[in-house]
Design a protein around this motif. Structure first.
Motif, PDB file in Angstrom:
ATOM      1  N   THR A 181     -38.513 -80.245 -36.894  1.00 49.61           N
ATOM      2  CA  THR A 181     -39.262 -79.889 -35.683  1.00 49.61           C
ATOM      3  C   THR A 181     -39.443 -78.374 -35.642  1.00 49.61           C
ATOM      4  OG1 THR A 181     -38.372 -81.782 -34.464  1.00 49.61           O
ATOM      5  CG2 THR A 181     -39.295 -79.985 -33.169  1.00 49.61           C
ATOM      6  N   VAL A 182     -40.682 -77.947 -35.411  1.00 47.81           N
ATOM      7  CA  VAL A 182     -41.004 -76.519 -35.395  1.00 47.81           C
ATOM      8  C   VAL A 182     -41.534 -76.127 -34.023  1.00 47.81           C
ATOM      9  CG1 VAL A 182     -42.467 -74.697 -36.351  1.00 47.81           C
ATOM     10  CG2 VAL A 182     -41.484 -76.427 -37.864  1.00 47.81           C
ATOM     11  N   THR A 183     -40.984 -75.056 -33.466  1.00 52.95           N
ATOM     12  CA  THR A 183     -41.438 -74.489 -32.199  1.00 52.95           C
ATOM     13  C   THR A 183     -42.150 -73.182 -32.500  1.00 52.95           C
ATOM     14  OG1 THR A 183     -39.467 -75.412 -31.132  1.00 52.95           O
ATOM     15  CG2 THR A 183     -40.761 -73.800 -29.879  1.00 52.95           C
ATOM     16  N   GLU A 184     -43.417 -73.093 -32.118  1.00 52.23           N
ATOM     17  CA  GLU A 184     -44.188 -71.880 -32.360  1.00 52.23           C
ATOM     18  C   GLU A 184     -44.418 -71.141 -31.048  1.00 52.23           C
ATOM     19  OE1 GLU A 184     -48.532 -70.399 -34.068  1.00 52.23           O
ATOM     20  OE2 GLU A 184     -47.698 -72.335 -34.706  1.00 52.23           O
ATOM     21  N   ALA A 185     -43.987 -69.883 -31.024  1.00 55.31           N
ATOM     22  CA  ALA A 185     -44.129 -69.077 -29.816  1.00 55.31           C
ATOM     23  C   ALA A 185     -45.558 -68.586 -29.673  1.00 55.31           C
ATOM     24  CB  ALA A 185     -43.178 -67.889 -29.881  1.00 55.31           C
ATOM     25  N   LEU A 186     -46.045 -68.656 -28.449  1.00 54.85           N
ATOM     26  CA  LEU A 186     -47.372 -68.132 -28.140  1.00 54.85           C
ATOM     27  C   LEU A 186     -47.191 -66.969 -27.161  1.00 54.85           C
ATOM     28  CD1 LEU A 186     -49.131 -71.599 -27.708  1.00 54.85           C
ATOM     29  CD2 LEU A 186     -49.017 -70.192 -29.763  1.00 54.85           C
ATOM     30  N   GLY A 187     -46.252 -66.074 -27.453  1.00 56.63           N
ATOM     31  CA  GLY A 187     -45.916 -64.937 -26.590  1.00 56.63           C
ATOM     32  C   GLY A 187     -45.009 -65.415 -25.478  1.00 56.63           C
ATOM     33  N   THR A 188     -43.689 -65.389 -25.678  1.00 57.59           N
ATOM     34  CA  THR A 188     -42.884 -66.226 -24.806  1.00 57.59           C
ATOM     35  C   THR A 188     -41.388 -65.954 -24.864  1.00 57.59           C
ATOM     36  OG1 THR A 188     -42.522 -68.549 -24.277  1.00 57.59           O
ATOM     37  CG2 THR A 188     -42.547 -67.957 -26.569  1.00 57.59           C
ATOM     38  N   ARG A 189     -40.672 -66.696 -23.995  1.00 56.69           N
ATOM     39  CA  ARG A 189     -39.208 -66.738 -23.984  1.00 56.69           C
ATOM     40  C   ARG A 189     -38.795 -68.190 -23.830  1.00 56.69           C
ATOM     41  NH1 ARG A 189     -34.862 -65.688 -20.146  1.00 56.69           N
ATOM     42  NH2 ARG A 189     -36.368 -65.570 -18.435  1.00 56.69           N
ATOM     43  N   PHE A 190     -37.965 -68.674 -24.754  1.00 58.21           N
ATOM     44  CA  PHE A 190     -37.632 -70.100 -24.745  1.00 58.21           C
ATOM     45  C   PHE A 190     -36.252 -70.316 -25.354  1.00 58.21           C
ATOM     46  CE2 PHE A 190     -39.728 -69.093 -28.670  1.00 58.21           C
ATOM     47  CZ  PHE A 190     -39.098 -69.841 -29.650  1.00 58.21           C
ATOM     48  N   VAL A 191     -35.699 -71.510 -25.092  1.00 62.27           N
ATOM     49  CA  VAL A 191     -34.380 -71.892 -25.588  1.00 62.27           C
ATOM     50  C   VAL A 191     -34.541 -73.118 -26.482  1.00 62.27           C
ATOM     51  CG1 VAL A 191     -32.061 -72.703 -24.977  1.00 62.27           C
ATOM     52  CG2 VAL A 191     -33.221 -71.022 -23.521  1.00 62.27           C
ATOM     53  N   VAL A 192     -33.883 -73.088 -27.638  1.00 57.00           N
ATOM     54  CA  VAL A 192     -33.839 -74.254 -28.518  1.00 57.00           C
ATOM     55  C   VAL A 192     -32.382 -74.616 -28.754  1.00 57.00           C
ATOM     56  CG1 VAL A 192     -34.482 -75.271 -30.735  1.00 57.00           C
ATOM     57  CG2 VAL A 192     -35.968 -73.542 -29.681  1.00 57.00           C
ATOM     58  N   ARG A 193     -32.089 -75.882 -28.571  1.00 55.15           N
ATOM     59  CA  ARG A 193     -30.754 -76.402 -28.847  1.00 55.15           C
ATOM     60  C   ARG A 193     -30.878 -77.477 -29.918  1.00 55.15           C
ATOM     61  NH1 ARG A 193     -26.366 -78.666 -24.424  1.00 55.15           N
ATOM     62  NH2 ARG A 193     -25.124 -79.950 -25.835  1.00 55.15           N
ATOM     63  N   TYR A 194     -29.983 -77.437 -30.906  1.00 57.21           N
ATOM     64  CA  TYR A 194     -30.073 -78.366 -32.033  1.00 57.21           C
ATOM     65  C   TYR A 194     -28.664 -78.740 -32.474  1.00 57.21           C
ATOM     66  CZ  TYR A 194     -31.476 -80.206 -36.626  1.00 57.21           C
ATOM     67  OH  TYR A 194     -31.686 -80.992 -37.734  1.00 57.21           O
ATOM     68  N   VAL A 195     -28.265 -79.976 -32.190  1.00 54.31           N
ATOM     69  CA  VAL A 195     -26.917 -80.449 -32.506  1.00 54.31           C
ATOM     70  C   VAL A 195     -27.023 -81.860 -33.055  1.00 54.31           C
ATOM     71  CG1 VAL A 195     -24.605 -80.945 -31.612  1.00 54.31           C
ATOM     72  CG2 VAL A 195     -25.928 -79.047 -30.646  1.00 54.31           C
ATOM     73  N   ARG A 196     -26.438 -82.099 -34.216  1.00 55.48           N
ATOM     74  CA  ARG A 196     -26.397 -83.418 -34.845  1.00 55.48           C
ATOM     75  C   ARG A 196     -27.795 -84.033 -34.973  1.00 55.48           C
ATOM     76  NH1 ARG A 196     -21.981 -83.480 -31.312  1.00 55.48           N
ATOM     77  NH2 ARG A 196     -19.990 -83.324 -32.383  1.00 55.48           N
ATOM     78  N   SER A 197     -28.707 -83.273 -35.508  1.00 57.01           N
ATOM     79  CA  SER A 197     -30.066 -83.722 -35.849  1.00 57.01           C
ATOM     80  C   SER A 197     -30.921 -84.073 -34.640  1.00 57.01           C
ATOM     81  CB  SER A 197     -30.013 -84.937 -36.796  1.00 57.01           C
ATOM     82  OG  SER A 197     -29.317 -84.607 -37.977  1.00 57.01           O
ATOM     83  N   ALA A 198     -30.523 -83.658 -33.455  1.00 59.56           N
ATOM     84  CA  ALA A 198     -31.325 -83.877 -32.250  1.00 59.56           C
ATOM     85  C   ALA A 198     -31.276 -82.620 -31.403  1.00 59.56           C
ATOM     86  CB  ALA A 198     -30.815 -85.076 -31.463  1.00 59.56           C
ATOM     87  N   GLY A 199     -32.272 -82.451 -30.537  1.00 59.58           N
ATOM     88  CA  GLY A 199     -32.261 -81.231 -29.745  1.00 59.58           C
ATOM     89  C   GLY A 199     -33.223 -81.247 -28.589  1.00 59.58           C
ATOM     90  N   VAL A 200     -33.323 -80.092 -27.943  1.00 59.33           N
ATOM     91  CA  VAL A 200     -34.200 -79.917 -26.795  1.00 59.33           C
ATOM     92  C   VAL A 200     -34.763 -78.498 -26.838  1.00 59.33           C
ATOM     93  CG1 VAL A 200     -32.243 -79.272 -25.320  1.00 59.33           C
ATOM     94  CG2 VAL A 200     -34.380 -80.061 -24.276  1.00 59.33           C
ATOM     95  N   ILE A 201     -36.032 -78.386 -26.475  1.00 59.13           N
ATOM     96  CA  ILE A 201     -36.725 -77.102 -26.384  1.00 59.13           C
ATOM     97  C   ILE A 201     -37.085 -76.886 -24.926  1.00 59.13           C
ATOM     98  CG2 ILE A 201     -38.718 -75.743 -27.138  1.00 59.13           C
ATOM     99  CD1 ILE A 201     -38.874 -77.903 -29.491  1.00 59.13           C
TER     100      ILE A 201
END
Length: 326
Positions: A181-201
């Motif tokens: 999974t790829v999160t691309e910033a479009l001028g921003t502030r964000f949090v990514v969490r990734y634990v045991r092959s699953a996560g939340v953006i």
């Protein structure tokens, strides 16, 4: 001015030293010089002695399942040559396995994080300023690698959680990859969490685009988040955007853990990300009970001590471990 250790830092250092001494003393016949040096270390303070006693206790607890496992493997083993090797090496291997299991129980982050470009230990946090001016805030037990070239800025979030404040550069996209999974910033502030092959953006400001990567490396269908939205993902799926509690999502930056209307087992699982000595729930029904929690991550024990005042629970401690029962 020399760095003054905090009490948690001192405990962690002593636990590391105790594990190292146990491995050194049980991996073979220790020499007199080793024993003398060990006794000098152990006698420095009651805390040194206590740290080693804790490791010894854990080793004894691990011995029983290790012996059962060795017995099963001996029954299954048909090669007489392998049997002979096991007889010669069994004692040393058992001690090494026990110490390794103890070390991994306390220090899994030392095994998985050490080779990353940037990493934090369990309970730690750190800030990293990249060459392009972007700022990354790393939460507990987090590891990431950074790649920058003329066409792209890419962060590989290997495990854990990080908040990204991205510097504007129209010519070089800023992308955070977590698994496929790829999160691309479009001028921003964000949090990514990734634990045991699953996560939340979770998007705090600006815009981001999240997409799955095909085996070929091409981007699949994408979703665009607005501020205050989040998406969840795993190996196969990427959800639609949904409303997020932005304050709770970034509370760890302020040293807080905020969770509202969630099962107690979920709160305990979250706390365990910040503690070496794990908390265990002994009552499955109790774990399903919904609670609200606002916890100071620097003083989790205070929250645990106060828990019996709000829930019908008993707190039991065994060294660094905590058990919660009804």
């Amino acid at each position: 001015m020399p760095h003054l250790e905090s009490p948690p830092e001192t405990r962690e250092r002593l636990q590391q030293e105790a594990v190292a001494w146990h491995a050194r003393l049980t991996s073979g016949a220790p020499e007199a010089a080793d024993l003398g040096e060990f006794e000098a270390w152990r006698g420095q303070s009651p805390a040194h002695d206590q740290a080693y006693r804790r490791i010894e206790s854990l080793w004894r607890q691990l011995e029983l399942p290790l012996r059962a496992d060795r017995k099963r493997r001996r029954l299954d083993e048909k090669s007489s040559r392998t049997k002979a090797w096991l007889r010669r090496s069994g004692a040393g291997l058992a001690a090494a396995c026990a110490v390794l299991a103890t070390a991994l129980a306390f220090y899994p982050d030392y095994l998985f994080n050490s080779w990353a470009d940037y990493h934090t230990r369990i309970g730690g946090r750190a800030d990293v300023r990249l060459a392009d001016g972007s700022l990354i805030h790393l939460n507990t037990d987090t590891a990431l690698d950074v790649e920058m070239n003329g066409g792209e800025r890419r962060v590989h979030l290997l495990r854990g959680e990080a908040e990204f404040e991205v510097a504007h550069d129209r010519s070089r996209p800023f992308r955070v990859q977590s698994g496929d999974t790829v999160t691309e910033a479009l001028g921003t502030r964000f949090v990514v969490r990734y634990v045991r092959s699953a996560g939340v953006i979770t998007l705090l400001q600006g815009r981001v685009r999240a997409a799955k990567l095909a085996p070929s490396g091409a981007f699949g269908a994408a979703v665009v988040l607005a501020p205050g939205e989040s998406v969840t993902f795993d190996r196969r799926t990427l959800s639609e955007p949904q409303a997020a509690d932005v304050s709770a999502s970034s509370a760890w930056r302020r040293g807080r853990l905020i969770m509202n209307f969630v099962p107690l087992k979920q709160v305990i699982a979250e706390i365990n990300r910040y503690r070496r000595g794990q908390i265990k729930l002994l009552d499955a029904d109790l774990g399903e009970r919904e609670i609200n929690a606002a916890i100071d991550l620097g003083n989790v024990d205070a929250w645990l001590d106060a828990l019996p005042a709000t829930l019908p629970v008993h707190i039991r401690r065994a060294g660094p471990f905590v058990m919660i029962g009804s």
